[in-house]
Design a protein around this motif. Sequence first.
Motif, PDB file in Angstrom:
ATOM      1  N   ARG A  55       0.831  -1.207   0.000  1.00  0.00           N
ATOM      2  CA  ARG A  55       0.000   0.000   0.000  1.00  0.00           C
ATOM      3  C   ARG A  55       0.867   1.260   0.000  1.00  0.00           C
ATOM      4  NH1 ARG A  55      -5.114   1.360   1.150  1.00  0.00           N
ATOM      5  NH2 ARG A  55      -5.651  -0.747   1.849  1.00  0.00           N
ATOM      6  N   GLU A  56       1.892   1.291   0.822  1.00  0.00           N
ATOM      7  CA  GLU A  56       2.773   2.453   0.885  1.00  0.00           C
ATOM      8  C   GLU A  56       3.431   2.710  -0.474  1.00  0.00           C
ATOM      9  OE1 GLU A  56       5.510   1.593   3.988  1.00  0.00           O
ATOM     10  OE2 GLU A  56       4.067   1.945   5.608  1.00  0.00           O
ATOM     11  N   THR A  57       3.792   1.640  -1.164  1.00  0.00           N
ATOM     12  CA  THR A  57       4.425   1.771  -2.479  1.00  0.00           C
ATOM     13  C   THR A  57       3.469   2.393  -3.485  1.00  0.00           C
ATOM     14  OG1 THR A  57       5.883  -0.111  -2.049  1.00  0.00           O
ATOM     15  CG2 THR A  57       5.510   0.481  -4.358  1.00  0.00           C
ATOM     16  N   VAL A  58       2.231   1.900  -3.496  1.00  0.00           N
ATOM     17  CA  VAL A  58       1.220   2.447  -4.402  1.00  0.00           C
ATOM     18  C   VAL A  58       0.958   3.915  -4.081  1.00  0.00           C
ATOM     19  CG1 VAL A  58      -1.219   2.361  -5.067  1.00  0.00           C
ATOM     20  CG2 VAL A  58       0.102   0.240  -4.860  1.00  0.00           C
ATOM     21  N   GLU A  59       0.734   4.210  -2.823  1.00  0.00           N
ATOM     22  CA  GLU A  59       0.366   5.575  -2.453  1.00  0.00           C
ATOM     23  C   GLU A  59       1.504   6.557  -2.687  1.00  0.00           C
ATOM     24  OE1 GLU A  59      -1.213   5.172   1.494  1.00  0.00           O
ATOM     25  OE2 GLU A  59      -3.196   4.575   0.739  1.00  0.00           O
ATOM     26  N   ALA A  60       2.743   6.101  -2.536  1.00  0.00           N
ATOM     27  CA  ALA A  60       3.874   6.982  -2.824  1.00  0.00           C
ATOM     28  C   ALA A  60       3.943   7.297  -4.319  1.00  0.00           C
ATOM     29  CB  ALA A  60       5.180   6.338  -2.354  1.00  0.00           C
ATOM     30  N   ALA A  61       3.693   6.294  -5.156  1.00  0.00           N
ATOM     31  CA  ALA A  61       3.720   6.511  -6.600  1.00  0.00           C
ATOM     32  C   ALA A  61       2.606   7.478  -7.016  1.00  0.00           C
ATOM     33  CB  ALA A  61       3.573   5.182  -7.335  1.00  0.00           C
ATOM     34  N   LEU A  62       1.421   7.289  -6.467  1.00  0.00           N
ATOM     35  CA  LEU A  62       0.304   8.162  -6.811  1.00  0.00           C
ATOM     36  C   LEU A  62       0.532   9.581  -6.298  1.00  0.00           C
ATOM     37  CD1 LEU A  62      -2.698   5.760  -6.149  1.00  0.00           C
ATOM     38  CD2 LEU A  62      -1.499   6.214  -8.294  1.00  0.00           C
ATOM     39  N   ALA A  63       1.106   9.700  -5.113  1.00  0.00           N
ATOM     40  CA  ALA A  63       1.399  11.028  -4.564  1.00  0.00           C
ATOM     41  C   ALA A  63       2.396  11.776  -5.448  1.00  0.00           C
ATOM     42  CB  ALA A  63       1.946  10.894  -3.145  1.00  0.00           C
ATOM     43  N   ARG A  64       3.344  11.037  -6.036  1.00  0.00           N
ATOM     44  CA  ARG A  64       4.330  11.656  -6.923  1.00  0.00           C
ATOM     45  C   ARG A  64       3.640  12.234  -8.163  1.00  0.00           C
ATOM     46  NH1 ARG A  64       7.852   8.179  -5.650  1.00  0.00           N
ATOM     47  NH2 ARG A  64       7.214   6.615  -7.175  1.00  0.00           N
ATOM     48  N   VAL A  65       2.714  11.487  -8.727  1.00  0.00           N
ATOM     49  CA  VAL A  65       1.988  11.974  -9.905  1.00  0.00           C
ATOM     50  C   VAL A  65       1.154  13.205  -9.551  1.00  0.00           C
ATOM     51  CG1 VAL A  65       0.264  11.390 -11.650  1.00  0.00           C
ATOM     52  CG2 VAL A  65       1.949   9.673 -10.949  1.00  0.00           C
ATOM     53  N   ILE A  66       0.462  13.161  -8.416  1.00  0.00           N
ATOM     54  CA  ILE A  66      -0.362  14.291  -7.987  1.00  0.00           C
ATOM     55  C   ILE A  66       0.504  15.528  -7.755  1.00  0.00           C
ATOM     56  CG2 ILE A  66      -1.782  15.153  -6.087  1.00  0.00           C
ATOM     57  CD1 ILE A  66      -2.866  12.239  -5.847  1.00  0.00           C
ATOM     58  N   ALA A  67       1.640  15.347  -7.093  1.00  0.00           N
ATOM     59  CA  ALA A  67       2.522  16.479  -6.785  1.00  0.00           C
ATOM     60  C   ALA A  67       3.061  17.133  -8.049  1.00  0.00           C
ATOM     61  CB  ALA A  67       3.676  16.018  -5.897  1.00  0.00           C
ATOM     62  N   ALA A 188       6.277   0.867  -9.956  1.00  0.00           N
ATOM     63  CA  ALA A 188       6.706   0.887  -8.551  1.00  0.00           C
ATOM     64  C   ALA A 188       6.514  -0.478  -7.908  1.00  0.00           C
ATOM     65  CB  ALA A 188       5.921   1.955  -7.785  1.00  0.00           C
ATOM     66  N   LEU A 189       5.427  -1.148  -8.240  1.00  0.00           N
ATOM     67  CA  LEU A 189       5.167  -2.489  -7.692  1.00  0.00           C
ATOM     68  C   LEU A 189       6.142  -3.507  -8.258  1.00  0.00           C
ATOM     69  CD1 LEU A 189       1.296  -2.278  -7.815  1.00  0.00           C
ATOM     70  CD2 LEU A 189       2.673  -2.494  -5.730  1.00  0.00           C
ATOM     71  N   ARG A 190       6.506  -3.343  -9.518  1.00  0.00           N
ATOM     72  CA  ARG A 190       7.530  -4.218 -10.093  1.00  0.00           C
ATOM     73  C   ARG A 190       8.854  -4.075  -9.334  1.00  0.00           C
ATOM     74  NH1 ARG A 190       6.432  -3.601 -16.591  1.00  0.00           N
ATOM     75  NH2 ARG A 190       5.688  -5.727 -16.951  1.00  0.00           N
ATOM     76  N   GLU A 191       9.208  -2.840  -9.015  1.00  0.00           N
ATOM     77  CA  GLU A 191      10.455  -2.619  -8.280  1.00  0.00           C
ATOM     78  C   GLU A 191      10.406  -3.263  -6.903  1.00  0.00           C
ATOM     79  OE1 GLU A 191      11.259   1.551  -8.212  1.00  0.00           O
ATOM     80  OE2 GLU A 191      11.468   1.701 -10.399  1.00  0.00           O
ATOM     81  N   LEU A 192       9.210  -3.449  -6.384  1.00  0.00           N
ATOM     82  CA  LEU A 192       9.033  -4.122  -5.104  1.00  0.00           C
ATOM     83  C   LEU A 192       9.160  -5.639  -5.241  1.00  0.00           C
ATOM     84  CD1 LEU A 192       8.342  -3.138  -2.192  1.00  0.00           C
ATOM     85  CD2 LEU A 192       5.935  -3.584  -2.727  1.00  0.00           C
ATOM     86  N   GLY A 193       9.192  -6.128  -6.489  1.00  0.00           N
ATOM     87  CA  GLY A 193       9.331  -7.560  -6.735  1.00  0.00           C
ATOM     88  C   GLY A 193       8.048  -8.262  -7.116  1.00  0.00           C
ATOM     89  N   LEU A 194       6.964  -7.496  -7.293  1.00  0.00           N
ATOM     90  CA  LEU A 194       5.682  -8.088  -7.675  1.00  0.00           C
ATOM     91  C   LEU A 194       5.576  -8.119  -9.196  1.00  0.00           C
ATOM     92  CD1 LEU A 194       3.504  -6.240  -5.039  1.00  0.00           C
ATOM     93  CD2 LEU A 194       4.092  -8.667  -5.026  1.00  0.00           C
ATOM     94  N   GLU A 196       2.921 -10.234 -10.863  1.00  0.00           N
ATOM     95  CA  GLU A 196       1.623 -10.750 -11.306  1.00  0.00           C
ATOM     96  C   GLU A 196       0.538  -9.904 -10.632  1.00  0.00           C
ATOM     97  OE1 GLU A 196       2.059 -13.476 -13.251  1.00  0.00           O
ATOM     98  OE2 GLU A 196       4.160 -13.823 -12.723  1.00  0.00           O
ATOM     99  N   LEU A 197      -0.026  -8.962 -11.373  1.00  0.00           N
ATOM    100  CA  LEU A 197      -0.987  -8.056 -10.732  1.00  0.00           C
ATOM    101  C   LEU A 197      -1.884  -7.371 -11.756  1.00  0.00           C
ATOM    102  CD1 LEU A 197       0.116  -4.829 -11.130  1.00  0.00           C
ATOM    103  CD2 LEU A 197       1.916  -5.761  -9.687  1.00  0.00           C
ATOM    104  N   LEU A 198      -2.984  -6.849 -11.254  1.00  0.00           N
ATOM    105  CA  LEU A 198      -3.928  -6.037 -12.018  1.00  0.00           C
ATOM    106  C   LEU A 198      -4.168  -4.773 -11.208  1.00  0.00           C
ATOM    107  CD1 LEU A 198      -5.897  -5.920 -14.477  1.00  0.00           C
ATOM    108  CD2 LEU A 198      -7.619  -6.950 -12.997  1.00  0.00           C
ATOM    109  N   PHE A 199      -3.812  -3.621 -11.791  1.00  0.00           N
ATOM    110  CA  PHE A 199      -3.903  -2.345 -11.081  1.00  0.00           C
ATOM    111  C   PHE A 199      -4.870  -1.437 -11.820  1.00  0.00           C
ATOM    112  CE2 PHE A 199      -1.836   1.871  -9.891  1.00  0.00           C
ATOM    113  CZ  PHE A 199      -2.442   1.905  -8.636  1.00  0.00           C
ATOM    114  N   GLU A 200      -5.717  -0.751 -11.061  1.00  0.00           N
ATOM    115  CA  GLU A 200      -6.793   0.062 -11.637  1.00  0.00           C
ATOM    116  C   GLU A 200      -6.923   1.398 -10.916  1.00  0.00           C
ATOM    117  OE1 GLU A 200     -10.972   1.514 -11.054  1.00  0.00           O
ATOM    118  OE2 GLU A 200      -9.684   0.476  -9.630  1.00  0.00           O
ATOM    119  N   ILE A 201      -7.168   2.449 -11.695  1.00  0.00           N
ATOM    120  CA  ILE A 201      -7.533   3.755 -11.145  1.00  0.00           C
ATOM    121  C   ILE A 201      -8.736   4.255 -11.931  1.00  0.00           C
ATOM    122  CG2 ILE A 201      -6.859   6.123 -10.656  1.00  0.00           C
ATOM    123  CD1 ILE A 201      -3.951   5.250 -10.673  1.00  0.00           C
ATOM    124  N   GLY A 202      -9.857   4.425 -11.242  1.00  0.00           N
ATOM    125  CA  GLY A 202     -11.044   4.994 -11.861  1.00  0.00           C
ATOM    126  C   GLY A 202     -11.475   4.320 -13.142  1.00  0.00           C
TER     127      GLY A 202
END
Length: 334
Positions: A55-67, A188-194, A196-202
């Motif tokens: 969660r922290e990884t996702v939120e940090a990435a999104l915060a960077r885009v917003i900033a 960002a999640l790939r850098e964490l080592g993940l 296999e995933l499905l990521f969605e925003i809106g």
Amino acid sequence: MGISFSTWRAGGYANAAVPRRADPATLQQLGGQTMGTTWSLRLDNPRMLALEKVRETVEAALARVIAQMSHWEPASDISRFNRAPAGSRHVLPKEFAEVMACAFHWARASAGAIDPTVGPLVACWGFGPDAAESGLPSPETLAAARALAGWQQLAFDEANAALLQPGGVTLDLSGIAKGFAVDHGVEALRELGLTELLFEIGGELRGIGRRPDGQPWQVLVDGESAAMQRVALADMAIATSGDRWHRRAHEGRRWSHTIDPRTGEPVAHALASVTVLHAQCMQADALATVLTVLGPDEGLAFAERHDVAALFVSHGDASPQLRATRAWLAQAGA
């Protein structure tokens, strides 16, 4: 709009579903709020990384885009550019520059159907952070906004990530930044080592790898009827743009939030939505915007010329009318 064990519905706001009993323990999910909407993540987590770290990884990435790119945030890089004096030169952060390069590419290719300077026109029609309070814009107001818009006014030095403020230009990247945020979160999640995933925003999604059962991540594309299509996101992204989610009305006139930068007017064709498949969600988002502005006929021709995998849904008398490009039929298996 909801999700099931292996399916996410595109073109709406997805929320995390309760896992089924058959789901393996490694198939996990998270969700939250961002950019005025929601984000959701489905992941195979065989190493059982702490979900709080994910969660922290996702939120940090999104915060960077917003900033960097949120024109709703007064302290963001884009807001500072919008307030900057004429002649000032701005070296953009890496992510901001990447989005600007994409916006410039498709602005040139589409003769301005997408335009990063569309902000004043969007505000005239009652959308965005600087939205007019109500009603239709006067011809004088609209003419003044059109004078401030036009991507050709911008001097963008892509090699040095530098952008010149000519004076009074207001950037608005809402037709592309959300898609970039999906890509940025995935990386960002790939850098964490993940992997296999499905990521969605809106309602915009990107899938990498596969589900624990070896099947690709899948989404349902909403065609406004029983004509929904199931699409596999095998290292692919999907984005939808259309007139069903944000509209305004005044004195009997209804209009879409999608503004044609070439005319300064809301789009007025019969197109209900366009869904685009692409390896990058940023590109899918930008192209969905372009094709929505161009409309069902000009947009379909543009998509065929540029080999874009796109599904067009138009309003019909009895039922929606669906038209797909050759690339969509090949990639989506429709």
